[in-house]
Motif scaffolding. Structure first.
Motif, PDB file in Angstrom:
ATOM      1  N   GLN A  22      12.415  -0.502   6.283  1.00 24.87           N
ATOM      2  CA  GLN A  22      12.189   0.654   5.407  1.00 24.87           C
ATOM      3  C   GLN A  22      12.234   0.223   3.948  1.00 24.87           C
ATOM      4  N   ALA A  23      13.232  -0.596   3.616  1.00 25.91           N
ATOM      5  CA  ALA A  23      13.378  -1.047   2.233  1.00 25.91           C
ATOM      6  C   ALA A  23      12.163  -1.860   1.808  1.00 25.91           C
ATOM      7  N   ARG A  24      11.677  -2.714   2.718  1.00 30.63           N
ATOM      8  CA  ARG A  24      10.525  -3.555   2.392  1.00 30.63           C
ATOM      9  C   ARG A  24       9.287  -2.702   2.141  1.00 30.63           C
ATOM     10  N   PHE A  25       9.097  -1.717   3.006  1.00 29.06           N
ATOM     11  CA  PHE A  25       7.961  -0.811   2.848  1.00 29.06           C
ATOM     12  C   PHE A  25       8.090  -0.032   1.541  1.00 29.06           C
ATOM     13  N   ASP A  34       5.088   8.556  17.964  1.00 33.41           N
ATOM     14  CA  ASP A  34       4.385   7.270  17.969  1.00 33.41           C
ATOM     15  C   ASP A  34       4.469   6.575  16.614  1.00 33.41           C
ATOM     16  N   PHE A  35       5.378   7.016  15.766  1.00 34.13           N
ATOM     17  CA  PHE A  35       5.500   6.414  14.435  1.00 34.13           C
ATOM     18  C   PHE A  35       5.985   4.969  14.543  1.00 34.13           C
ATOM     19  N   ASP A  36       5.303   4.084  13.839  1.00 34.46           N
ATOM     20  CA  ASP A  36       5.737   2.685  13.820  1.00 34.46           C
ATOM     21  C   ASP A  36       5.543   2.140  12.413  1.00 34.46           C
ATOM     22  N   ILE A  37       6.643   1.947  11.740  1.00 27.07           N
ATOM     23  CA  ILE A  37       6.570   1.491  10.348  1.00 27.07           C
ATOM     24  C   ILE A  37       5.959   0.095  10.237  1.00 27.07           C
ATOM     25  N   LEU A  38       6.128  -0.692  11.295  1.00 21.16           N
ATOM     26  CA  LEU A  38       5.594  -2.062  11.269  1.00 21.16           C
ATOM     27  C   LEU A  38       4.085  -2.075  11.079  1.00 21.16           C
ATOM     28  N   GLU A  39       3.413  -1.104  11.723  1.00 18.94           N
ATOM     29  CA  GLU A  39       1.948  -1.069  11.620  1.00 18.94           C
ATOM     30  C   GLU A  39       1.532  -0.912  10.170  1.00 18.94           C
ATOM     31  N   THR A  40       2.189   0.008   9.470  1.00 16.57           N
ATOM     32  CA  THR A  40       1.837   0.239   8.076  1.00 16.57           C
ATOM     33  C   THR A  40       2.194  -0.955   7.218  1.00 16.57           C
ATOM     34  N   ILE A  52      -1.709   6.773  -3.143  1.00 15.58           N
ATOM     35  CA  ILE A  52      -0.287   6.520  -2.860  1.00 15.58           C
ATOM     36  C   ILE A  52       0.576   7.422  -3.734  1.00 15.58           C
ATOM     37  N   GLU A  53       0.172   7.497  -5.002  1.00 16.13           N
ATOM     38  CA  GLU A  53       0.927   8.335  -5.928  1.00 16.13           C
ATOM     39  C   GLU A  53       0.892   9.799  -5.481  1.00 16.13           C
ATOM     40  N   ALA A  54      -0.273  10.218  -5.014  1.00 23.17           N
ATOM     41  CA  ALA A  54      -0.408  11.610  -4.559  1.00 23.17           C
ATOM     42  C   ALA A  54       0.494  11.871  -3.354  1.00 23.17           C
ATOM     43  N   GLU A  55       0.570  10.882  -2.460  1.00 23.89           N
ATOM     44  CA  GLU A  55       1.434  11.059  -1.284  1.00 23.89           C
ATOM     45  C   GLU A  55       2.905  11.133  -1.688  1.00 23.89           C
ATOM     46  N   VAL A  56       3.279  10.321  -2.660  1.00 24.49           N
ATOM     47  CA  VAL A  56       4.666  10.372  -3.147  1.00 24.49           C
ATOM     48  C   VAL A  56       4.937  11.743  -3.766  1.00 24.49           C
ATOM     49  N   ALA A  57       3.966  12.212  -4.549  1.00 24.92           N
ATOM     50  CA  ALA A  57       4.145  13.523  -5.197  1.00 24.92           C
ATOM     51  C   ALA A  57       4.222  14.643  -4.163  1.00 24.92           C
ATOM     52  N   SER A  70      15.043   7.809   4.622  1.00 19.65           N
ATOM     53  CA  SER A  70      14.397   7.473   5.890  1.00 19.65           C
ATOM     54  C   SER A  70      13.213   8.404   6.157  1.00 19.65           C
ATOM     55  N   ARG A  71      13.421   9.697   5.913  1.00 18.50           N
ATOM     56  CA  ARG A  71      12.335  10.656   6.150  1.00 18.50           C
ATOM     57  C   ARG A  71      11.182  10.438   5.176  1.00 18.50           C
ATOM     58  N   ALA A  72      11.523  10.081   3.934  1.00 20.47           N
ATOM     59  CA  ALA A  72      10.463   9.839   2.945  1.00 20.47           C
ATOM     60  C   ALA A  72       9.623   8.637   3.361  1.00 20.47           C
ATOM     61  N   VAL A  73      10.285   7.566   3.782  1.00 18.04           N
ATOM     62  CA  VAL A  73       9.559   6.366   4.223  1.00 18.04           C
ATOM     63  C   VAL A  73       8.691   6.704   5.426  1.00 18.04           C
ATOM     64  N   HIS A  74       9.266   7.439   6.345  1.00 21.92           N
ATOM     65  CA  HIS A  74       8.546   7.867   7.553  1.00 21.92           C
ATOM     66  C   HIS A  74       7.289   8.653   7.169  1.00 21.92           C
ATOM     67  N   ALA A  75       7.473   9.638   6.276  1.00 17.40           N
ATOM     68  CA  ALA A  75       6.349  10.501   5.884  1.00 17.40           C
ATOM     69  C   ALA A  75       5.270   9.707   5.158  1.00 17.40           C
ATOM     70  N   LEU A  76       5.702   8.832   4.237  1.00 13.42           N
ATOM     71  CA  LEU A  76       4.721   8.045   3.477  1.00 13.42           C
ATOM     72  C   LEU A  76       3.961   7.100   4.396  1.00 13.42           C
ATOM     73  N   SER A  77       4.705   6.470   5.275  1.00 12.39           N
ATOM     74  CA  SER A  77       4.077   5.516   6.181  1.00 12.39           C
ATOM     75  C   SER A  77       3.037   6.205   7.055  1.00 12.39           C
ATOM     76  N   THR A  78       3.413   7.380   7.566  1.00 13.44           N
ATOM     77  CA  THR A  78       2.477   8.130   8.416  1.00 13.44           C
ATOM     78  C   THR A  78       1.247   8.545   7.619  1.00 13.44           C
ATOM     79  N   ALA A  79       1.481   9.032   6.399  1.00 15.46           N
ATOM     80  CA  ALA A  79       0.362   9.513   5.587  1.00 15.46           C
ATOM     81  C   ALA A  79      -0.593   8.376   5.235  1.00 15.46           C
TER      82      ALA A  79
END
Lengths: 151, 188
Positions: free
Chosen positions: A22-25, B95-101, B127-132, B171-180
């Motif tokens: 997560q941190a890396r991403f 099916d979320f997998d952060i590794l893929e992103t 990316i900025e829009a997704e963060v916003a 964790s949820r933010a990373v999850h959401a950004l990665s999915t988006a």
């Protein structure tokens, strides 16, 4: 970048590995955000610079006001030099002369009361100890006798 | 006590990121600039006597409060409604997998060429829009933790919440950004 770097190492517990991923991403995303932030237009950059300068001006004003307050002159005219954090002591020091004055006035009042009581006691004692009874002084004839010059 | 130069250097190092953080929250450049200026002035007036090392955390806390004040003044109901999405369950994407992103980001970095430079700006914008678009608390935790590089305890102090909440928001933010990003097929 070697994609093997992205694989969680077998030595890490699953939660720690997930945190590391997560941190890396997140750091990669924020690196892109930093890129975008660096591309702010000249107008915005200038307005931010103006805001910074205003803030620094305020900081200087606050510091100079604090420095002026550090050197205070008490009512008695004595200069009190202290540090910025000694405001409490300065207040205490300015209250002390007032307390001393109040205590002095109280003492003077007590002394005067004692003097009045003792002088009244002396008169009473003299009257009681005299051969002449005190009632004689209320006798009009005796008062007249006292006023008459001795023969 | 932070010297003039230390304070100036600190403000210079943080102003653009602070502006962006405020902009993501209020979505209005003028309001974001006002918030940043207000934050800088509050810091300078009240905390100029603090050591330079304390300035980052104080600044972030004041910025968060100034942003909240702006919302209070504006009475923007949408912001409050948006925050309710923080209560969504974490396991909504099985099916979320952060590794893929991560792999997509890493691979695309390596293969970037001059020909990609035009689309790169658009990707940064996306990316900025997704963060916003993240819910307010998630975005705040994510940016404080990873952009401002505060640790979990400092982030919790700046946000006025527990360390556990910070971890959950991040964790949820990373999850959401990665999915988006995955959904958009973004490659850098």
């Amino acid at each position: 970048m070697n994609q093997n770097d992205l694989r969680p190492t077998g030595g890490l517990p699953p939660m720690a590995a997930l945190d590391a991923l997560q941190a890396r991403f997140a750091l990669r995303v924020t690196a892109r955000l930093t890129e975008r932030a660096a591309e702010l237009g000249p107008d915005l950059t200038e307005r931010l610079r103006f805001a910074r300068e205003q803030a620094l001006e305020r900081a200087r004003a606050v510091r100079s006001a604090e420095a002026a307050a550090t050197v205070g002159v008490s009512r008695g005219g004595a200069a009190i030099l202290g540090q910025a954090g000694s405001g409490w002591w300065l207040k205490l020091a300015s209250v002390l002369p007032v307390l001393a004055l109040a205590a002095g006035l109280f003492m003077i009042q007590r002394l005067q009361e004692n003097a009045q009581i003792s002088s009244a006691a002396e008169v009473d004692a003299a009257l009681l100890a005299d051969d002449l009874p005190p009632r004689a002084y209320s006798d009009a004839g005796f008062v007249e006798f006292l006023k008459t010059p001795g023969e | 006590m932070a010297s003039d130069k230390e304070l100036s250097d600190f403000l210079k190092s943080v102003d653009k990121r602070a502006f962006k953080r405020a902009l993501y929250a209020v979505r209005d450049e003028d309001a974001a600039l006002d918030i940043v200026q207000d934050t800088m002035i509050r810091l300078s007036e009240k905390y100029a006597d603090r050591p330079a090392a304390e300035l980052p955390l104080l600044f972030q806390r004041i910025l968060s409060n100034a942003t909240m004040d702006w919302f209070r003044r504006q009475k923007v109901r949408n912001a409050v409604v948006r925050n309710f999405s923080d209560f969504e369950s974490a396991g909504s994407d099985a099916d979320f997998d952060i590794l893929e992103t991560l792999e997509a980001l890493g691979g695309s970095l390596a293969s970037e060429s001059a020909a990609d430079s035009v689309s790169r700006a658009q990707i940064l914008l996306a990316i900025e829009a997704e963060v916003a678009r993240l819910p307010g608390r998630q975005r705040e935790a994510f940016l404080l933790r990873y952009w401002e590089e505060l640790d979990v305890a400092e982030t919790a102090a700046a946000m006025g919440c527990s360390e556990g909440s910070v971890k959950t928001h991040c964790s949820r933010a990373v999850h959401a950004l990665s999915t988006a990003l995955k959904t958009k097929g973004i490659s850098l």
